[in-house]
Design a protein around this motif. Structure first.
Motif, short mmCIF file in Angstrom:
data_model
loop_
_atom_site.label_atom_id
_atom_site.label_comp_id
_atom_site.label_asym_id
_atom_site.label_seq_id
_atom_site.Cartn_x
_atom_site.Cartn_y
_atom_site.Cartn_z
N UNK A 113 0.77 -1.25 -0.02
CA UNK A 113 0.05 -0.07 -0.20
C UNK A 113 0.83 1.24 -0.06
N UNK A 114 1.97 1.12 0.31
CA UNK A 114 2.63 2.57 0.50
C UNK A 114 3.43 3.10 -0.74
N UNK A 115 3.32 4.33 -1.17
CA UNK A 115 3.88 4.89 -2.39
C UNK A 115 5.36 5.14 -2.03
N UNK A 116 5.56 4.98 -0.89
CA UNK A 116 7.22 5.38 -0.64
C UNK A 116 8.27 4.43 -1.09
N UNK A 117 7.66 3.32 -1.63
CA UNK A 117 8.59 2.19 -2.22
C UNK A 117 8.42 2.36 -3.70
N UNK A 118 9.69 2.53 -4.54
CA UNK A 118 9.80 2.31 -5.95
C UNK A 118 9.19 1.04 -6.63
N UNK A 119 8.89 1.27 -7.72
CA UNK A 119 8.31 0.21 -8.38
C UNK A 119 9.31 -0.80 -8.13
N UNK A 120 10.68 -0.32 -8.49
CA UNK A 120 11.71 -1.56 -8.49
C UNK A 120 12.15 -2.29 -7.30
N UNK A 121 11.80 -1.60 -5.93
CA UNK A 121 11.80 -2.03 -4.75
C UNK A 121 10.68 -3.07 -4.48
N UNK A 122 9.56 -2.74 -4.93
CA UNK A 122 8.13 -3.58 -4.69
C UNK A 122 8.47 -4.63 -5.80
N UNK A 123 8.85 -4.50 -6.88
CA UNK A 123 9.20 -5.89 -7.87
C UNK A 123 10.02 -6.70 -7.18
N UNK A 124 11.22 -6.09 -6.80
CA UNK A 124 12.34 -7.04 -6.12
C UNK A 124 11.81 -7.82 -4.95
N UNK A 125 11.03 -7.26 -3.96
CA UNK A 125 10.58 -7.65 -2.88
C UNK A 125 9.40 -8.73 -3.35
N UNK A 126 8.63 -8.45 -4.30
CA UNK A 126 7.52 -9.40 -4.55
C UNK A 126 8.29 -10.78 -5.20
N UNK A 127 9.16 -10.61 -6.15
CA UNK A 127 9.85 -11.40 -6.48
C UNK A 127 10.53 -12.46 -5.70
N UNK A 128 11.23 -12.00 -4.41
CA UNK A 128 11.65 -12.80 -3.36
C UNK A 128 10.70 -13.39 -2.89
N UNK A 129 9.47 -12.73 -2.34
CA UNK A 129 8.47 -13.40 -1.74
C UNK A 129 7.79 -14.67 -2.60
N UNK B 103 3.10 -15.61 -10.14
CA UNK B 103 4.32 -15.07 -10.16
C UNK B 103 4.65 -14.07 -10.98
N UNK B 104 4.64 -14.24 -12.19
CA UNK B 104 4.59 -13.36 -13.29
C UNK B 104 3.66 -12.05 -13.35
N UNK B 105 2.49 -12.49 -12.86
CA UNK B 105 1.31 -11.45 -12.88
C UNK B 105 1.78 -10.53 -11.71
N UNK B 106 2.13 -10.89 -10.52
CA UNK B 106 2.49 -9.99 -9.17
C UNK B 106 3.69 -9.23 -9.58
N UNK B 107 4.69 -9.95 -10.30
CA UNK B 107 5.64 -8.91 -10.66
C UNK B 107 5.56 -7.89 -11.68
N UNK B 108 4.59 -8.42 -12.63
CA UNK B 108 4.02 -7.24 -13.66
C UNK B 108 3.32 -6.22 -13.04
N UNK B 109 2.49 -6.51 -12.03
CA UNK B 109 1.57 -5.66 -11.14
C UNK B 109 2.49 -4.71 -10.52
N UNK B 110 3.53 -5.17 -9.73
CA UNK B 110 4.57 -4.25 -8.93
C UNK B 110 5.22 -3.26 -10.07
N UNK B 111 5.85 -4.04 -10.99
CA UNK B 111 6.28 -3.19 -12.01
C UNK B 111 5.77 -2.08 -12.59
N UNK B 112 4.34 -2.36 -12.71
CA UNK B 112 3.39 -1.27 -13.22
C UNK B 112 2.89 -0.28 -12.13
N UNK B 113 3.32 -0.56 -10.69
CA UNK B 113 2.95 0.36 -9.78
C UNK B 113 1.50 0.06 -9.36
N UNK B 114 0.88 -0.89 -9.49
CA UNK B 114 -0.51 -1.36 -9.11
C UNK B 114 -0.46 -2.53 -7.99
N UNK B 115 0.33 -2.45 -7.31
CA UNK B 115 0.49 -3.35 -6.09
C UNK B 115 -0.76 -3.10 -5.15
#
Length: 193
Positions: free
Chosen positions: A61-77, A88-100
């Protein structure tokens, strides 16, 4: 396949048009791959992870994280939780598109689409206490009787309800929670006094 139903996910927030579009696209891919149930299972596991982790809720929910940080964290999770393939690919795409932030709505929309595809209704049930298997069965039968369709329930526990249930099916909500009854009584007493 557009989703016209404006139901609400368990978070209580309306399912947005963005969430519906993403969920619809994911459903179509899952249907083509013959993996709707597997995708639903992975999404349910990811939703459970969100529900159980304050840190993951903050990441989502936080906009403080960059899309790269979100995508990296989601990939690790996803790697750690063994959520791969479409989800997995869907969640990574969503994170990269800042729609998490919309993932809970996407999961709720996917559940509704999948249930509708199976000829069922999806019901989000929030209870003050964990339901016993007998209570779940009884509630499922009561909902089936009321709607005339098989109901798939997604149950969460919210102790702040104090007692009772909130059942959401599509755009309909049945709120028998003690919290709501007390709030209604409080308002009625304010009007009298």
């Amino acid at each position: 396949m557009p989703v016209a139903d404006t139901s609400q996910p368990m978070s209580g927030q309306p399912v947005s048009a963005v969430a519906e579009r993403y969920a619809s696209s994911l459903f179509e891919l899952a249907r083509e791959a013959g993996s709707v149930d597997a995708v639903a299972g992975d999404l349910n596991r990811f939703q459970a992870m969100i529900d159980e982790s304050v840190d993951l809720q903050r990441l989502v929910t936080s906009p403080a994280f960059t899309s790269e940080q979100q995508a990296s964290a989601i990939a690790a999770l996803c790697d750690k939780a063994e959520i791969g393939g479409l989800v997995g690919n869907f969640l990574k795409l969503v994170a990269a598109n800042r729609r998490l932030f919309a993932v809970p709505g996407m999961i709720a929309a996917f559940r509704m689409i999948a249930a509708r595809h199976r000829g069922e209704l999806a019901a989000d049930v929030t209870s003050a206490h964990a339901l016993t298997p007998a209570q779940e069965t009884e509630l499922k039968e009561a909902l089936k009787s009321a709607t005339g369709k098989t109901v798939t329930m997604f149950v969460t526990v919210d102790p702040s309800l104090l007692g009772g249930l909130i059942v959401k099916i599509g755009s309909r909500q049945i709120d028998t929670s003690l919290r709501t009854k007390l709030s209604t009584l409080k308002l009625a007493l304010k009007e009298v006094g």
